[in-house]
Design a protein around this motif. Structure first.
Motif, mmCIF file in Angstrom:
data_model
loop_
_atom_site.group_PDB
_atom_site.id
_atom_site.type_symbol
_atom_site.label_atom_id
_atom_site.label_comp_id
_atom_site.label_asym_id
_atom_site.label_seq_id
_atom_site.Cartn_x
_atom_site.Cartn_y
_atom_site.Cartn_z
ATOM 1 N N GLY A 1 0.763 -1.236 0.000
ATOM 2 C CA GLY A 1 0.000 0.000 0.000
ATOM 3 C C GLY A 1 0.791 1.282 0.000
ATOM 4 O O GLY A 1 0.202 2.366 -0.047
ATOM 5 N N PHE A 2 2.126 1.217 0.063
ATOM 6 C CA PHE A 2 2.902 2.447 -0.032
ATOM 7 C C PHE A 2 3.934 2.323 -1.139
ATOM 8 O O PHE A 2 4.358 1.231 -1.497
ATOM 9 C CB PHE A 2 3.584 2.788 1.307
ATOM 10 C CG PHE A 2 4.525 1.733 1.824
ATOM 11 C CD1 PHE A 2 5.864 1.741 1.460
ATOM 12 C CD2 PHE A 2 4.074 0.743 2.681
ATOM 13 C CE1 PHE A 2 6.746 0.785 1.937
ATOM 14 C CE2 PHE A 2 4.945 -0.222 3.174
ATOM 15 C CZ PHE A 2 6.278 -0.203 2.790
ATOM 16 N N ARG A 3 4.293 3.461 -1.699
ATOM 17 C CA ARG A 3 5.289 3.518 -2.756
ATOM 18 C C ARG A 3 6.693 3.459 -2.163
ATOM 19 O O ARG A 3 6.877 3.736 -0.980
ATOM 20 C CB ARG A 3 5.135 4.826 -3.535
ATOM 21 C CG ARG A 3 3.777 5.047 -4.158
ATOM 22 C CD ARG A 3 3.658 6.467 -4.687
ATOM 23 N NE ARG A 3 2.409 6.698 -5.408
ATOM 24 C CZ ARG A 3 2.058 7.886 -5.912
ATOM 25 N NH1 ARG A 3 2.853 8.938 -5.741
ATOM 26 N NH2 ARG A 3 0.916 8.004 -6.574
ATOM 27 N N ASP B 1 7.881 9.069 -2.703
ATOM 28 C CA ASP B 1 6.851 9.974 -3.231
ATOM 29 C C ASP B 1 5.454 9.636 -2.721
ATOM 30 O O ASP B 1 4.452 9.882 -3.408
ATOM 31 C CB ASP B 1 6.844 9.997 -4.765
ATOM 32 C CG ASP B 1 8.130 10.561 -5.338
ATOM 33 O OD1 ASP B 1 8.748 11.405 -4.660
ATOM 34 O OD2 ASP B 1 8.527 10.154 -6.441
ATOM 35 N N ASN B 2 5.355 9.111 -1.524
ATOM 36 C CA ASN B 2 4.047 8.863 -0.929
ATOM 37 C C ASN B 2 3.333 10.156 -0.534
ATOM 38 O O ASN B 2 2.119 10.151 -0.336
ATOM 39 C CB ASN B 2 4.200 7.984 0.315
ATOM 40 C CG ASN B 2 4.619 6.583 -0.032
ATOM 41 O OD1 ASN B 2 3.805 5.763 -0.428
ATOM 42 N ND2 ASN B 2 5.911 6.300 0.112
ATOM 43 N N ASP C 1 -4.456 11.302 2.070
ATOM 44 C CA ASP C 1 -4.696 10.475 3.248
ATOM 45 C C ASP C 1 -5.853 9.511 3.034
ATOM 46 O O ASP C 1 -5.805 8.358 3.480
ATOM 47 C CB ASP C 1 -4.999 11.356 4.465
ATOM 48 C CG ASP C 1 -3.750 11.990 5.057
ATOM 49 O OD1 ASP C 1 -2.636 11.553 4.692
ATOM 50 O OD2 ASP C 1 -3.883 12.915 5.876
ATOM 51 N N GLU C 2 -6.909 9.971 2.348
ATOM 52 C CA GLU C 2 -8.091 9.125 2.181
ATOM 53 C C GLU C 2 -7.830 7.906 1.286
ATOM 54 O O GLU C 2 -8.628 6.963 1.254
ATOM 55 C CB GLU C 2 -9.259 9.928 1.610
ATOM 56 C CG GLU C 2 -8.981 10.618 0.290
ATOM 57 C CD GLU C 2 -8.481 12.049 0.483
ATOM 58 O OE1 GLU C 2 -8.658 12.847 -0.459
ATOM 59 O OE2 GLU C 2 -7.938 12.349 1.574
ATOM 60 N N LYS D 1 4.833 10.908 6.162
ATOM 61 C CA LYS D 1 5.436 10.148 7.250
ATOM 62 C C LYS D 1 6.063 8.862 6.730
ATOM 63 O O LYS D 1 7.123 8.435 7.199
ATOM 64 C CB LYS D 1 4.385 9.859 8.321
ATOM 65 C CG LYS D 1 3.918 11.114 9.048
ATOM 66 C CD LYS D 1 2.765 10.837 9.995
ATOM 67 C CE LYS D 1 2.312 12.134 10.681
ATOM 68 N NZ LYS D 1 1.135 11.926 11.554
ATOM 69 N N PHE D 2 5.401 8.227 5.761
ATOM 70 C CA PHE D 2 5.994 7.059 5.111
ATOM 71 C C PHE D 2 7.329 7.435 4.473
ATOM 72 O O PHE D 2 8.336 6.737 4.618
ATOM 73 C CB PHE D 2 5.057 6.512 4.037
ATOM 74 C CG PHE D 2 4.109 5.456 4.533
ATOM 75 C CD1 PHE D 2 4.568 4.364 5.251
ATOM 76 C CD2 PHE D 2 2.755 5.549 4.267
ATOM 77 C CE1 PHE D 2 3.699 3.377 5.702
ATOM 78 C CE2 PHE D 2 1.876 4.576 4.706
ATOM 79 C CZ PHE D 2 2.336 3.486 5.430
#
Length: 261
Positions: free
Chosen positions: A2-4, A7-8, A13-14, A36-37
């Motif tokens: 779920g995260f890159r 460049d997150n 946020d949604e 934060k990621f």
């Protein structure tokens, strides 16, 4: 998940929907999740680069709770990580290479390989002779099936032709092999181990014996920092030196490491 790779901060946020507690200010990350990621990832990459610690990351469109999450595994984000000066020798294995999912659906898949994530990976891993960017090619259940194996071979032939130095950056290895669940696996395995099947596949693609030795062994040894050359290049700050120290502390022999020399 779920995260890159980077460049997150550009992901609202949604759009971080799983797990459910992620946006909780008490038990999760609250707001500005992407930023934060990124901060945590930059800290991780900086440490791994400074200490020659390898990273494996899934770069296949699979095993995500949603298609949006799976899209974030796109290797293009790793290309952006490796361009940054802050991580000069980051060791990254772009895992689960070789399925060519966007090409094998066609009658002539070799005409569509440049639309696949594998093509992006090819550009990344062959872009610099000094890079420690690799891709693993072990979990290819398709090569056990007559029809799919032909398509994968054609895709890999096209890939090899465009990236002739790919044999220096592909490696046999994975964090979790699911080959044993393939329908034809038990019958084939009774006469020939899967690594041997992989060697036959690589020969069908056109890699020679020296190149195959690199893919099946030498490349992984360099990526993991286990070779004599890596030991001499980085001294105490490499995987091999850390293993030697650990074994020495427990009065264990390190003679087995000579296999990497």
């Amino acid at each position: 998940m779920g995260f890159r790779a980077i460049d997150n901060k550009h992901v609202p946020d949604e759009d971080f929907n799983e797990p459910a507690y992620l946006r909780s200010p008490d038990s999760g990350l609250g707001s500005q999740i992407g930023g934060k990621f990124d901060a945590a990832l930059v800290k991780l990459y900086t440490w791994c680069s400074a200490n020659n610690v390898p990273i494996m990351a899934h770069t296949s469109h699979s095993f995500g709770p949603s298609s949006d999450y799976e899209d974030r595994a796109d290797p293009i984000f790793w290309a952006n990580v490796l361009k940054q000066d802050a991580f000069p020798r980051l060791r990254i294995n772009l895992a689960h290479f070789g399925h060519f999912n966007k090409a094998v659906q066609y009658a002539r898949p070799e005409n569509y390989v440049d639309k696949c994530w594998e093509w992006t990976i090819g550009k990344i891993i062959t872009s610099s002779s000094e890079a420690y960017a690799y891709a693993d090619i072990s979990s290819l259940g398709e090569i056990l099936k007559t029809g799919p194996s032909r398509k994968i071979v054609e895709c890999m032939k096209a890939f090899k032709a465009h990236f002739p130095a790919s044999d220096e950056r592909l490696l046999y290895g994975t964090d979790w092999s699911m080959i044993a669940q393939e329908e034809r696996f038990p019958k084939l395995f009774s006469s020939k181990p899967f690594p041997d099947m992989m060697i036959l596949f690589l020969k069908a693609v056109g890699y020679n014996n020296t190149q195959i030795e690199g893919i099946m062994f030498r490349n992984a040894a360099r990526f993991l920092g286990l070779t004599k050359d890596e030991r001499e290049k980085f001294g105490e700050n490499c995987t091999r030196a850390r293993l030697e120290k650990f074994y020495g502390a427990h009065n264990l022999s390190v003679d087995w490491m000579q296999a990497f020399d």
